[in-house]
Design an enzyme around this catalytic site. Structure first.
Site, PDB file in Angstrom:
ATOM      1  N   HIS A 189       0.864  -1.188   0.000  1.00 51.16           N
ATOM      2  CA  HIS A 189       0.000   0.000   0.000  1.00 51.16           C
ATOM      3  C   HIS A 189       0.896   1.232   0.000  1.00 51.16           C
ATOM      4  CE1 HIS A 189      -3.621   2.423   0.814  1.00 51.16           C
ATOM      5  NE2 HIS A 189      -2.765   3.193   1.477  1.00 51.16           N
ATOM      6  N   CYS A 190       0.722   2.091  -0.992  1.00 46.26           N
ATOM      7  CA  CYS A 190       1.559   3.280  -1.143  1.00 46.26           C
ATOM      8  C   CYS A 190       0.801   4.496  -0.627  1.00 46.26           C
ATOM      9  CB  CYS A 190       1.953   3.477  -2.607  1.00 46.26           C
ATOM     10  SG  CYS A 190       3.042   4.898  -2.864  1.00 46.26           S
ATOM     11  N   GLY A 191       1.316   5.085   0.454  1.00 48.66           N
ATOM     12  CA  GLY A 191       0.677   6.267   0.995  1.00 48.66           C
ATOM     13  C   GLY A 191       0.770   7.464   0.082  1.00 48.66           C
ATOM     14  N   ASN A 194      -1.987   7.020  -2.141  1.00 48.75           N
ATOM     15  CA  ASN A 194      -3.260   6.769  -1.461  1.00 48.75           C
ATOM     16  C   ASN A 194      -3.982   5.606  -2.129  1.00 48.75           C
ATOM     17  OD1 ASN A 194      -5.242   7.206   0.490  1.00 48.75           O
ATOM     18  ND2 ASN A 194      -6.380   8.630  -0.793  1.00 48.75           N
TER      19      ASN A 194
END
Length: 395
Positions: A189-191, A194
């Site tokens: 999951h890439c912040g 998002n």
């Protein structure tokens, strides 16, 4: 002169902080000041902050901070996306403000005013594609398609049901606790996006990393050409060698030229340093993910394989030790067996050396070309796997 040293120290401090924050957990920095700074920036400073809030405002203040943390880290939010846009927009604005007045220059043409805008625009487009593209969400109506695309290897993946979604869990998928959905070929999951990085947007993510690396390199070279042009047009070398009688050699001229650059173009120098640091970080990040793509492995699977190999190695060592112990007991119980000398016992192989080596058998690695093609054209989007959809039954 003092101001110039302050700028140099500021740049070095910025470099140390950025590298520590982003790369401090790498094995190469273990037990170094970089790792200590990373721990302070990511864990220590926040712990001290929570303690101070608890002392000043009590449990209510601490709970308020933890609620903000939950919003920022445990659920989708656009905070890092906004920060990314601010960094890109602010950096390009400073570049345009400080460099465009020197373009065209002695070594750079005026077309770079427009190509730089195009490069940033393409980067933003890739950012939007990665952020808003479907990463490969597994749903009740498409789960059979993903099951056909990714069969179980019965090593790190076996048939099971997602306890949250209540649907069969295809191999290589994972339920993202932040997005609350199952994602096919889940990587992470890439912040910053998002969004999850999965089967259907890994290609955009890789293009995003590569393009931003190239844009940073382009920025460093372009600003370098601007400064080289100003050095040429200002005839600094001529002035130093003729009027100040400085020897015309690199070692003699370099300190004076650098002093002139820092004193006259400090903003451009800091921009070059910043872009160079970001380019190095992007190169490392892209190289890591490219190596995963070449072997058809995901970030999530690297941890699974590490756990599996560690478990298998311990199991094999236990079997080897048990077999050696059994042989030793049988030897002691046999009267006919001669007593082993201490010298031979000292040089005897350890039972652990007889343990079978653990081999990583990645069923999904199909060779370099096919692995890259699978990233560009995801399996579940191909017509051949769409036709298999009806043939796969839920387990």
């Amino acid at each position: 002169m003092a101001v110039q040293w302050v700028l140099v120290l500021h740049g070095l401090a910025t470099l140390v902080v950025v590298v520590s924050f982003l790369c401090g957990q790498w094995p190469i920095f273990r037990r170094t000041p970089i790792a200590s700074i990373h721990h302070f920036l990511t864990v220590g400073a926040y712990d001290y902050f929570l303690r101070c809030v608890g002392v000043l405002f009590g449990i209510r203040g601490t709970n308020a901070i933890l609620e903000v943390e939950r919003f920022c880290c445990d659920r989708p939010n656009p905070i890092l996306q906004i920060i990314y846009l601010a960094i890109v927009g602010g950096t390009y604005f400073i570049v345009a403000k400080s460099c465009f007045s020197y373009i065209p220059g002695y070594y750079i043409s005026g077309i770079h005013r427009y190509t730089s805008s195009l490069a940033v625009g393409i980067g933003l487009l890739l950012f939007l594609l990665t952020s808003f593209a479907d990463p490969g969400t597994v749903k009740d109506d498409n789960v059979s398609q993903f099951l056909a695309a990714y069969p179980y290897d019965d090593i790190i993946y076996s048939g099971k049901e997602c306890p949250t979604c209540k649907i069969p869990k295809p191999a290589r998928s994972k339920h993202c606790s932040i997005c609350d959905r199952c994602v096919a070929r889940f990587d992470h999951h890439c912040g910053w996006m998002n969004n999850c990085i999965g089967e259907r947007n890994t290609r955009y993510f890789m293009a995003f990393l590569l393009w931003h690396f190239l844009v940073c390199i382009y920025g460093v070279i372009a600003i370098g050409l601007v400064l080289a042009g100003q050095l040429k047009e200002s005839r600094v070398i001529y002035v130093l060698t003729v009027y100040y009688r400085i020897e015309n050699s690199f070692l003699s001229l370099a300190p004076h030229v650098l002093q002139w650059f820092v004193g006259s173009y400090d903003t451009q120098i800091l921009l070059m340093v910043f872009l160079a640091i970001v380019a190095l970080l992007l190169a490392g990040f892209f190289g890591y993910h490219a190596s995963l793509c070449f072997t058809n492995t995901t970030t999530n699977e690297t941890f699974k394989w590490q756990e599996y190999i560690s478990w298998q190695r311990k199991l094999n060592e236990a079997r080897a030790s048990t077999a050696a112990l059994r042989a030793s007991v049988n030897g002691l119980s046999s009267d006919a067996s001669p007593r082993e000398s201490k010298w031979r016992a000292f040089f005897r192989r350890s039972p652990l050396e007889d343990a079978e080596p653990v081999v990583k058998e990645n069923k999904y690695d199909k060779g370099l070309i096919k692995n890259i093609y699978e990233i560009i054209v995801p399996l579940s989007s191909r017509s051949s796997f769409s036709r298999k959809k009806s043939k796969v039954r839920r387990e």
